[in-house]
Design a protein around this motif. Structure first.
Motif, PDB file in Angstrom:
ATOM      1  N   MET A  32       0.822  -1.209   0.000  1.00 25.55           N
ATOM      2  CA  MET A  32       0.000   0.000   0.000  1.00 25.55           C
ATOM      3  C   MET A  32       0.856   1.259   0.000  1.00 25.55           C
ATOM      4  SD  MET A  32      -3.152  -0.665  -0.257  1.00 25.55           S
ATOM      5  CE  MET A  32      -3.931   0.813   0.314  1.00 25.55           C
ATOM      6  N   LEU A  33       1.975   1.220   0.721  1.00 27.14           N
ATOM      7  CA  LEU A  33       2.887   2.357   0.747  1.00 27.14           C
ATOM      8  C   LEU A  33       3.465   2.617  -0.640  1.00 27.14           C
ATOM      9  CD1 LEU A  33       4.228   4.355   2.750  1.00 27.14           C
ATOM     10  CD2 LEU A  33       6.115   2.743   2.883  1.00 27.14           C
ATOM     11  N   THR A  34       3.858   1.543  -1.344  1.00 29.04           N
ATOM     12  CA  THR A  34       4.402   1.675  -2.690  1.00 29.04           C
ATOM     13  C   THR A  34       3.336   2.165  -3.661  1.00 29.04           C
ATOM     14  OG1 THR A  34       5.935  -0.126  -2.211  1.00 29.04           O
ATOM     15  CG2 THR A  34       5.603   0.437  -4.523  1.00 29.04           C
ATOM     16  N   ALA A  35       2.119   1.649  -3.547  1.00 30.20           N
ATOM     17  CA  ALA A  35       1.037   2.079  -4.434  1.00 30.20           C
ATOM     18  C   ALA A  35       0.712   3.553  -4.226  1.00 30.20           C
ATOM     19  CB  ALA A  35      -0.201   1.220  -4.192  1.00 30.20           C
ATOM     20  N   CYS A  36       0.646   3.996  -2.978  1.00 32.48           N
ATOM     21  CA  CYS A  36       0.370   5.407  -2.705  1.00 32.48           C
ATOM     22  C   CYS A  36       1.502   6.286  -3.210  1.00 32.48           C
ATOM     23  CB  CYS A  36       0.160   5.628  -1.211  1.00 32.48           C
ATOM     24  SG  CYS A  36      -1.377   4.926  -0.592  1.00 32.48           S
ATOM     25  N   TRP A  37       2.739   5.839  -3.053  1.00 32.65           N
ATOM     26  CA  TRP A  37       3.888   6.610  -3.525  1.00 32.65           C
ATOM     27  C   TRP A  37       3.862   6.738  -5.043  1.00 32.65           C
ATOM     28  CZ3 TRP A  37       8.543   5.124  -6.126  1.00 32.65           C
ATOM     29  CH2 TRP A  37       9.499   6.129  -6.172  1.00 32.65           C
ATOM     30  N   CYS A  38       3.542   5.643  -5.735  1.00 33.40           N
ATOM     31  CA  CYS A  38       3.469   5.678  -7.201  1.00 33.40           C
ATOM     32  C   CYS A  38       2.341   6.593  -7.676  1.00 33.40           C
ATOM     33  CB  CYS A  38       3.272   4.277  -7.764  1.00 33.40           C
ATOM     34  SG  CYS A  38       4.729   3.241  -7.594  1.00 33.40           S
ATOM     35  N   LEU A  39       1.201   6.566  -7.007  1.00 33.39           N
ATOM     36  CA  LEU A  39       0.097   7.443  -7.384  1.00 33.39           C
ATOM     37  C   LEU A  39       0.441   8.914  -7.153  1.00 33.39           C
ATOM     38  CD1 LEU A  39      -2.947   5.418  -6.061  1.00 33.39           C
ATOM     39  CD2 LEU A  39      -2.349   5.866  -8.441  1.00 33.39           C
ATOM     40  N   LEU A  40       1.164   9.195  -6.080  1.00 34.64           N
ATOM     41  CA  LEU A  40       1.556  10.571  -5.823  1.00 34.64           C
ATOM     42  C   LEU A  40       2.608  11.056  -6.812  1.00 34.64           C
ATOM     43  CD1 LEU A  40       1.677  10.668  -1.931  1.00 34.64           C
ATOM     44  CD2 LEU A  40       0.077  11.840  -3.421  1.00 34.64           C
ATOM     45  N   LYS A  41       3.501  10.180  -7.229  1.00 36.64           N
ATOM     46  CA  LYS A  41       4.520  10.557  -8.202  1.00 36.64           C
ATOM     47  C   LYS A  41       3.927  10.754  -9.585  1.00 36.64           C
ATOM     48  CE  LYS A  41       8.520  10.618  -7.651  1.00 36.64           C
ATOM     49  NZ  LYS A  41       9.416  11.738  -7.407  1.00 36.64           N
ATOM     50  N   ALA A  42       2.788  10.122  -9.878  1.00 36.79           N
ATOM     51  CA  ALA A  42       2.172  10.209 -11.197  1.00 36.79           C
ATOM     52  C   ALA A  42       1.374  11.487 -11.385  1.00 36.79           C
ATOM     53  CB  ALA A  42       1.260   9.003 -11.426  1.00 36.79           C
ATOM     54  N   THR A  43       0.997  12.155 -10.295  1.00 33.62           N
ATOM     55  CA  THR A  43       0.203  13.374 -10.436  1.00 33.62           C
ATOM     56  C   THR A  43       1.113  14.539 -10.800  1.00 33.62           C
ATOM     57  OG1 THR A  43       0.418  13.840  -8.073  1.00 33.62           O
ATOM     58  CG2 THR A  43      -1.537  12.633  -8.769  1.00 33.62           C
ATOM     59  N   PRO A  44       0.688  15.360 -11.750  1.00 35.43           N
ATOM     60  CA  PRO A  44       1.530  16.493 -12.158  1.00 35.43           C
ATOM     61  C   PRO A  44       1.557  17.560 -11.069  1.00 35.43           C
ATOM     62  CG  PRO A  44      -0.570  16.567 -13.297  1.00 35.43           C
ATOM     63  CD  PRO A  44      -0.532  15.274 -12.529  1.00 35.43           C
ATOM     64  N   GLU A  45       2.724  18.101 -10.853  1.00 39.08           N
ATOM     65  CA  GLU A  45       2.875  19.151  -9.856  1.00 39.08           C
ATOM     66  C   GLU A  45       2.844  20.501 -10.563  1.00 39.08           C
ATOM     67  OE1 GLU A  45       6.344  18.498  -7.529  1.00 39.08           O
ATOM     68  OE2 GLU A  45       5.854  16.423  -7.150  1.00 39.08           O
ATOM     69  N   GLY A  46       1.961  21.356 -10.162  1.00 42.89           N
ATOM     70  CA  GLY A  46       1.890  22.690 -10.730  1.00 42.89           C
ATOM     71  C   GLY A  46       1.199  22.732 -12.079  1.00 42.89           C
ATOM     72  N   GLY A  47       0.370  21.762 -12.411  1.00 43.01           N
ATOM     73  CA  GLY A  47      -0.381  21.792 -13.664  1.00 43.01           C
ATOM     74  C   GLY A  47       0.399  21.325 -14.872  1.00 43.01           C
ATOM     75  N   GLY A  48       1.452  20.590 -14.704  1.00 48.88           N
ATOM     76  CA  GLY A  48       2.216  20.084 -15.841  1.00 48.88           C
ATOM     77  C   GLY A  48       3.506  20.863 -16.029  1.00 48.88           C
ATOM     78  N   GLU A  49       4.253  20.465 -17.045  1.00 50.03           N
ATOM     79  CA  GLU A  49       5.536  21.101 -17.305  1.00 50.03           C
ATOM     80  C   GLU A  49       5.333  22.396 -18.074  1.00 50.03           C
ATOM     81  OE1 GLU A  49       8.558  18.668 -18.887  1.00 50.03           O
ATOM     82  OE2 GLU A  49       7.982  16.925 -17.725  1.00 50.03           O
TER      83      GLU A  49
END
Length: 53
Positions: A32-49
């Motif tokens: 669950m920790l790995t799944a949550c970490w992967c989901l958080l890393k997949a979300t764009p920060e600041g609306g994308g590049e």
């Protein structure tokens, strides 16, 4: 009243049970920790590049 008793009992029983002592509990926690970490890393920060000029 019975709903409050269920919540209080769940908290009390959770304090006496060690989740990480069992292999299944540890692997479930790490999964669950790995799944949550992967989901958080997949979300764009600041609306994308953004392009720098």
């Amino acid at each position: 009243m019975s709903g409050v008793i269920v919540v209080v009992a769940f908290i009390g029983f959770g304090l006496t049970q060690s989740l990480l002592r069992d292999v299944r509990g540890l692997s479930g926690f790490l999964g669950m920790l790995t799944a949550c970490w992967c989901l958080l890393k997949a979300t764009p920060e600041g609306g994308g590049e953004t392009a720098q000029s």
